[in-house]
Structure formats: structure tokens, C-alpha cells
Design an enzyme around this catalytic site. Structure first.
Site, PDB file in Angstrom:
ATOM      1  N   SER A   1       0.863  -0.547  -0.210  1.00 20.25           N
ATOM      2  CA  SER A   1      -0.126   0.034  -0.193  1.00 20.25           C
ATOM      3  C   SER A   1       0.954   0.990  -0.070  1.00 20.25           C
ATOM      4  CB  SER A   1      -1.057   0.112   1.800  1.00 20.25           C
ATOM      5  OG  SER A   1      -1.866   0.685   1.264  1.00 20.25           O
TER       6      SER A   1
ATOM      7  N   TYR B   1      -1.672  -0.488  10.202  1.00 18.37           N
ATOM      8  CA  TYR B   1      -1.777  -0.869   9.108  1.00 18.37           C
ATOM      9  C   TYR B   1      -0.766  -0.245   8.610  1.00 18.37           C
ATOM     10  CZ  TYR B   1      -3.261  -0.760   4.363  1.00 18.37           C
ATOM     11  OH  TYR B   1      -3.451  -1.383   3.284  1.00 18.37           O
TER      12      TYR B   1
END
Length: 251
Positions: free
Chosen positions: A135, A148
């Protein structure tokens, strides 16, 4: 032209969204694809949509024993795409240990388990492709998603370390780092913004898209294209890279 003919690819988190788009792109290049995810019913439907060239295995990537058994059933793997992931948001002081561990287990340890299962056959064959779907959160920081971000940074670090370790063995390891993409995870983020701020869904989506200089959300097919490129035989010199698919958000 089919350039992955004869290759077997495993894609995790493949029942929908980016994972399913990746499976479709690899199949279009001639690969036989095994879809893996937690939801057996969704996997069966996704595999049916891809036709007879694909199979599926229901797994939780955080379960090391379950992963090992699924890969044993799937057979030798030439291409592994670690796409399974989860995103949960909370201010750091409200990030309890359970949330922290869940983000690490799914987004980082899950990739570790799958690589452990797939890599021996690649080394025996002297050829392999590992692509970790990280990501832009693995390349920069974002508010309220510390766990995250930490997991995705770890996945990028794993990519780089393993790429060097395997560089002379015919196996490449790369990461693709999408920005906000039209997926269920983004739909959940939109719903969270609406719930917490009172903004409309349109305003919430615009807020997420604003980080992309192109002013839009990324499409799953655009991420899949980058992944498929890294899996091709002609991409042998691409190794240890973390490619942002985010319209220029991260350079």
C-alpha cells in the site's frame, strides 16, 4: 500472446476486488490460477467466473498450519501474489493490542506464511515470482492507521530483504503499493468517515480521492496490470522494487 503459459499462480485475497482482478490478469497471460481467501462461497463464485482454468482454496493467511495444508493441496507454485489484507482505523491511543496484532497477522505474517509454503518449489525450479500487494501506507504515513502502516512498512521491508537474498536464485520479489482503490476496504473507509463526521458519501469519497494528484480513486485493474507485469519472464531484472500505483501521490 500468452507469456505465463505453464505457470501456476496463487493469489491470496482473491475472491473480490484487487485480488480477483490480479487473478484475471494472470489468467489472461496464460497462467493457471488458484484463488485463496477466507470466504469459500465467494471463492467458488469467483473461480466459476474465471472459467475452468482456475481453482480455489479457502484459507486464513494468519493460520500457518492452514496455509501450509492449502499450498500442499494446490501443488507447486511458480507465482505467488500476497494480496490478502485488512485495514482498521483508530487513533493510536485507542489502538488496543488485539487490533495491533490483527493488522500484523493478516498484512505481514500472512505473507510470511505463504512465502514459506511456496518458496521451496521456486528454488527447486530456479524460477519464481513473488509480488506483495502492500500500500502507499507502506511508503509513507497516514493518520489513524498506525497499525496498518506499521504492517505495510514491514511488508515492504520483507520484500527488499528477500529480494536480495534470492537475487541469484532466479526468484524475484517485488511489492505493488496501491493508493486508495475502488475496493470494499475503501467502501468501509467511506462509511467510517460518513459515520464519524456526518459528511455525505460523495464528500467522503472525494476526500479520499483528493490525495491522488489525478483526483480519483485507482481501479483494481490498474493494480492488476502492475502485478502481472512483474510476473512476466521479461521482468527478470525487476527485483526489490516497491511500485506505487497511486496517480503520483507517492514518488
Amino acid at each position: 500472446m500468452e507469456t505465463l503459459a505453464g505457470k501456476h499462480a496463487v493469489v491470496t485475497g482473491a475472491s473480490r476486488g484487487i485480488g480477483l482482478a490480479i487473478a484475471r490478469a494472470l489468467q489472461a497471460q496464460g497462467a493457471r490460477v488458484t484463488l485463496m481467501a477466507r470466504d469459500a462461497a465467494a471463492l467458488e463464485a469467483a473461480a466459476a467466473g474465471l472459467g475452468g482454468a482456475s481453482g480455489w482454496q479457502a484459507i486464513d493467511v494468519a493460520d500457518a498450519a492452514g496455509v501450509a495444508a492449502a499450498f500442499e493441496r494446490a501443488g507447486r507454485v511458480d507465482i505467488l501474489v500476497n494480496n490478502a489484507g485488512q485495514a482498521a482505523s483508530a487513533p493510536f491511543m485507542k489502538t488496543d493490542e488485539a487490533l495491533w496484532q490483527r493488522m500484523l497477522e493478516v498484512n505481514l505474517s500472512g505473507a510470511y506464511h505463504c512465502i514459506q509454503a511456496a518458496l521451496p518449489a521456486m528454488l527447486d525450479a530456479g524460477w519464481g515470482r513473488i509480488v506483495n500487494v502492500a500500500s502507499t501506507a507502506g511508503l509513507t504515513g497516514y493518520r489513524y492507521v498506525a497499525a496498518y502502516c506499521a504492517a505495510k512498512h514491514g511488508l515492504v521491508g520483507l520484500t527488499r530483504a528477500l529480494a536480495l537474498e534470492l537475487a541469484a536464485k532466479g526468484v524475484t520479489v517485488n511489492a505493488v503499493c496501491p493508493g486508495y482503490t475502488e475496493t470494499d476496504i475503501v467502501q468501509e473507509a467511506v462509511a467510517n468517515i460518513v459515520r464519524k463526521t456526518g459528511r455525505s458519501e460523495e464528500q467522503a469519497r472525494a476526500e479520499l480521492a483528493a490525495g491522488n494528484p489525478q483526483g480519483r480513486l485507482v481501479r483494481p485493474e490498474e493494480v492488476a496490470h502492475a502485478v502481472a507485469m512483474l510476473c512476466l519472464p521479461a521482468a527478470a531484472a525487476m527485483n526489490g522494487q516497491s511500485i506505487a500505483v497511486a496517480g503520483g501521490e507517492v514518488m
